[in-house]
Design a protein around this motif. Structure first.
Motif, short mmCIF file in Angstrom:
data_model
loop_
_atom_site.label_atom_id
_atom_site.label_comp_id
_atom_site.label_asym_id
_atom_site.label_seq_id
_atom_site.Cartn_x
_atom_site.Cartn_y
_atom_site.Cartn_z
N ALA A 117 0.84 -1.22 -0.02
CA ALA A 117 -0.17 0.06 -0.10
C ALA A 117 1.01 1.26 -0.05
O ALA A 117 0.59 2.20 -0.48
CB ALA A 117 -0.99 -0.25 1.20
N ILE A 118 1.97 1.28 0.73
CA ILE A 118 2.77 2.31 0.87
C ILE A 118 3.35 2.70 -0.59
O ILE A 118 3.43 3.63 -1.22
CB ILE A 118 3.78 2.18 2.01
N ILE A 119 4.02 1.48 -1.14
CA ILE A 119 4.65 1.64 -2.15
C ILE A 119 3.52 2.19 -3.51
O ILE A 119 3.97 2.96 -4.33
CB ILE A 119 5.34 0.42 -2.87
N ALA A 120 2.39 1.62 -3.57
CA ALA A 120 1.34 1.97 -4.38
C ALA A 120 0.82 3.28 -4.34
O ALA A 120 0.71 4.01 -5.40
CB ALA A 120 0.39 0.86 -4.63
N ILE A 121 0.63 3.70 -3.10
CA ILE A 121 -0.02 4.87 -2.99
C ILE A 121 1.05 6.19 -3.51
O ILE A 121 0.60 7.15 -3.92
CB ILE A 121 -0.45 5.23 -1.53
N LYS A 122 2.17 5.98 -2.97
CA LYS A 122 3.40 7.13 -2.98
C LYS A 122 3.66 7.19 -4.53
O LYS A 122 3.79 8.23 -4.98
CB LYS A 122 4.52 6.94 -2.02
N SER A 123 3.67 5.82 -5.25
CA SER A 123 3.88 6.00 -6.82
C SER A 123 2.72 6.53 -7.55
O SER A 123 3.18 7.65 -8.20
CB SER A 123 4.17 4.50 -7.07
N LEU A 124 1.37 6.22 -7.05
CA LEU A 124 0.26 6.97 -7.63
C LEU A 124 0.16 8.42 -7.45
O LEU A 124 -0.51 9.24 -8.29
CB LEU A 124 -1.00 6.03 -7.47
N VAL A 125 0.61 8.80 -6.17
CA VAL A 125 0.58 10.43 -6.06
C VAL A 125 1.63 11.01 -6.59
O VAL A 125 1.18 12.15 -7.26
CB VAL A 125 0.67 10.45 -4.57
N LEU A 126 2.87 10.48 -6.62
CA LEU A 126 3.90 11.28 -7.36
C LEU A 126 3.86 11.26 -8.66
O LEU A 126 4.37 12.40 -9.17
CB LEU A 126 5.26 10.77 -6.68
N LEU A 127 3.36 10.37 -9.30
CA LEU A 127 3.52 10.33 -10.81
C LEU A 127 2.64 11.42 -11.48
O LEU A 127 3.24 12.45 -12.19
CB LEU A 127 2.60 8.92 -11.40
N PRO A 128 1.27 11.92 -11.12
CA PRO A 128 0.83 12.95 -11.84
C PRO A 128 1.36 14.10 -11.45
O PRO A 128 1.35 15.13 -12.16
CB PRO A 128 -0.58 12.71 -11.30
N ILE A 129 1.99 14.19 -10.16
CA ILE A 129 2.43 15.50 -9.55
C ILE A 129 3.66 15.95 -10.63
O ILE A 129 4.29 16.98 -11.13
CB ILE A 129 2.93 15.48 -7.98
N ALA A 130 4.80 14.80 -10.78
CA ALA A 130 5.94 14.89 -11.62
C ALA A 130 5.56 15.42 -12.87
O ALA A 130 6.21 16.28 -13.55
CB ALA A 130 6.67 13.77 -11.60
N LEU A 131 4.43 14.94 -13.56
CA LEU A 131 3.92 15.15 -14.81
C LEU A 131 3.41 16.58 -15.08
O LEU A 131 3.73 17.43 -16.12
CB LEU A 131 2.76 14.21 -15.36
N SER A 132 2.66 17.09 -13.84
CA SER A 132 2.39 18.51 -13.66
C SER A 132 3.53 19.47 -13.80
O SER A 132 3.24 20.78 -14.17
CB SER A 132 1.42 18.73 -12.56
N PHE A 133 4.73 18.96 -13.35
CA PHE A 133 5.78 20.02 -13.52
C PHE A 133 6.59 19.93 -14.72
O PHE A 133 7.74 20.53 -14.82
CB PHE A 133 6.59 19.32 -12.17
N GLY A 134 6.10 19.24 -15.57
CA GLY A 134 6.71 19.18 -16.91
C GLY A 134 7.63 17.81 -17.25
O GLY A 134 8.24 18.10 -18.12
N LEU A 135 7.74 17.08 -16.26
CA LEU A 135 8.89 15.94 -16.66
C LEU A 135 8.07 15.00 -17.49
O LEU A 135 7.08 14.92 -17.62
CB LEU A 135 8.91 15.24 -15.19
N SER A 136 9.20 14.40 -18.07
CA SER A 136 8.57 13.37 -19.07
C SER A 136 7.91 12.30 -18.61
O SER A 136 8.29 12.08 -17.30
CB SER A 136 9.69 12.96 -20.22
#
Length: 599
Positions: free
Chosen positions: A317-336
């Protein structure tokens, strides 16, 4: 210290050295991360491994760790040394270049992950206060495991490495206010203790004091130590700075690693930066290994066997939640997409400061013992997965220019390791070489072990570092992997030979031009692998001959051509591997070989 305590300290040290000398090389031979080797050794030797069996089999106590806290203190220095080294690599200027990643992406990741994980904890029956602390703690990642794992894969200076470091740095900065918050909410000692707010003032004052004192003291201190030409004193000064700033930071309510990081940032702006890196590197590796052993020793296997589903479920749960949270945040900052996916996986496990925060909250009565124990066990297991997740993320994500391009707007790449010429020795000869390189707009970097000379040239704006160029690690730190050429102008023949040998072993294709004492020394340098050796006596004779010929009426063009021809003859003679001793070296001026250049 009693005899028993003394034996215990030596026994733990011996166990760690055995681990470092036997287990880790074995894992490296099997192409498994050394980090996993240390972690596995901690599990096996720890109080829940062989330590638990020592009660029934007494002789096992000699090869086991009865209490993980016995090594927790020294192990904490591993993270401090790691952050100190990262500070050396950054400097204030580079930190400002990365501010969008640190205070933008880093802040967004911590806040969003804390909220989501806190809501999950609240839904599972935790009080709002407990859920808040658990969510904030689990939002943190492991600096001590992620950065070495990326370095092992040679990705620390890549786009994912720089992004991960920026987020981890913000997390480390956030540890101090989180710890203060736990102190403010000490349920055990009564209701919310607003008086603890006063701890913020000395913490901020201490951090400001470290910065001011560091700017005033560090450069003069290292100049004084370097002037002694004592490697032992230089090493002692390095250790004093790391340990001293770390302890001052802890005494002020901040994390030890944050104080060490600030010291690294301050030293990064000095000419002693590269030699400090070389001196500290072995201690960082060993102490980080000890930290990993301590993490493994805390893994309670009995609890895992008693409650397998809740613990393993929490890990996923920790790995899945943090991955799913960080992915869209990173994309919103313009990362590929590739970079965002890779960074989300790498930073998804919890970290060492998660253990510190949850442990402190349990002592304060904020987090129940059962929930805290499960969270700490899940944290430890998720940290075990970091080396594997780094490899998985690397396979799932392709590397390319698009990643660097997407990161450029947020954190421009540092050009300190550009393709420069490295000059080893900056006396009169090295200075003249530098002037000629500047005239032809060829960038260069200089290393010299004369502290006064380095300070003087640094004040004039030269890119020069204090250090011993005979150390291959220093050459690596100066960017020999991407250097255009190496010029060795030192006046001690043995030192010149050592630098050439080290550089040639590191870069078989590197252009190396070296100053030689005489033809005999030049011949030896050619044997070692120098591209070109310039004997002082020979060059003086050629320059005198050129001036004489021109002054007695020989046309300048003809005189210069004949000098170049003679220089080429000497070079061919010195490079001949089929001759040996004086035959090839051409020492005696009266010999036919020296006069004509012919064997």
């Amino acid at each position: 210290m009693t005899d028993g305590e003394s034996f215990l300290a030596y026994k733990n040290l011996l166990l760690f050295l055995v681990t470092a000398g036997v287990v880790v090389p074995l894992f490296m031979r099997l192409r498994i991360s050394p980090v996993l080797g240390f972690l596995t050794a901690g599990v096996i030797l720890g109080p829940f491994g062989l330590g638990a069996l020592a009660q029934d089999v007494p002789w096992l106590s000699a090869i086991s760790i009865a209490d993980a806290e016995q090594i927790a203190g020294p192990a904490e220095f591993g993270v401090a040394f790691l952050l100190f080294m990262m500070g050396l690599e950054l400097s204030w200027e580079r930190l400002m270049r990365m501010h969008k990643l640190i205070f933008g992406l880093g802040l967004a990741q911590v806040v969003a992950s804390s909220i989501i994980l806190g809501l999950v904890a609240f839904a599972l029956g935790q009080t709002p206060l407990s859920a808040l602390i658990l969510g904030s703690s689990l939002a943190l990642s492991s600096t001590a495991l992620v950065l070495p794992s990326l370095a092992e894969r040679k990705k620390l200076n890549s786009a994912v490495g720089r992004t991960a470091f920026a987020v981890l740095l913000f997390q480390d900065i956030a540890v101090a206010p989180l710890l203060i918050s736990v102190a403010l909410l000490d349920v055990r000692n009564g209701a919310v203790g607003m008086g603890a707010l006063y701890t913020i003032i000395p913490a901020i004052a201490s951090l400001g004091g470290l910065v001011i004192l560091g700017r005033l003291v560090l450069r003069p201190l290292f100049k004084l130590v370097a002037a002694t030409s004592s490697n032992e004193l230089f090493l002692a000064a390095c250790l004093l700075i790391v340990v001293g700033t770390g302890l001052v930071s802890v005494a002020s309510g901040l994390s030890m690693s944050l104080g060490a990081f600030v010291a690294g940032l301050l030293l990064a702006e000095t000419e002693y930066r590269r030699q400090v890196e070389v001196a500290i590197q072995p201690f960082q590796g060993l102490l980080l290994g000890l930290f990993f052993v301590a993490v493994g020793a805390r893994l309670d296997l009995t609890q895992l066997l008693d409650y397998p589903l809740p613990v393993i479920g929490s890990v996923f749960a920790i790995i899945a939640i943090k991955s799913l949270v960080l992915l869209p945040i990173a994309l919103s900052f313009g990362l590929s997409q590739h970079l965002a996916r890779e960074i989300a996986l790498v930073l998804s496990p919890a970290g060492e400061f998660t253990l510190v925060l949850i442990g402190t909250a349990m002592v304060a009565g904020i987090v129940p013992a059962s929930a805290g124990a499960t969270a700490m066990l899940a944290t430890t297991l998720s940290m075990f997965a970091i080396p594997l997740l780094v490899r998985v993320s690397e396979r799932l994500s392709s590397r390319g220019a698009s990643e660097e391009a997407s990161l450029a707007a947020l954190a421009p790449a540092v050009t300190d390791r550009a393709e420069r010429v490295i000059i080893a020795g900056f006396g009169r000869v090295g200075d003249l070489v530098g002037q000629m390189l500047t005239r032809h707009k060829a960038p260069y970097l200089t290393v010299d072990n004369n502290a006064a000379l380095v300070a003087r040239e640094r004040s004039r704006g030269a890119m020069i570092y204090y250090g011993d160029a005979t150390q291959v690690e220093l050459l690596r730190r100066c960017g020999i992997a991407s250097a255009r050429a190496l010029v060795v102008t030192m006046d001690k023949p043995a030192a010149v030979e050592a630098v050439v040998a080290a550089a040639r072993a590191e870069r078989p294709d590197l252009v190396i031009v070296a100053r030689a004492r005489d033809p005999e020394h030049a011949a030896k340098l050619y044997d070692i692998g120098v591209t070109d050796a310039v004997p002082e006596t020979m060059e003086a004779s050629l320059q005198l001959s050129e001036a004489l010929l021109v002054n007695i009426g020989v046309p300048a063009g003809s005189a210069i051509a004949s000098i170049h021809e003679k220089r080429d003859e000497f070079r061919r003679l010195l490079q001949r591997p089929d001759k040996s001793g004086k035959e090839r070296m051409g020492i005696r001026l009266s010999s036919r070989k020296w006069r004509t250049g012919r064997p």
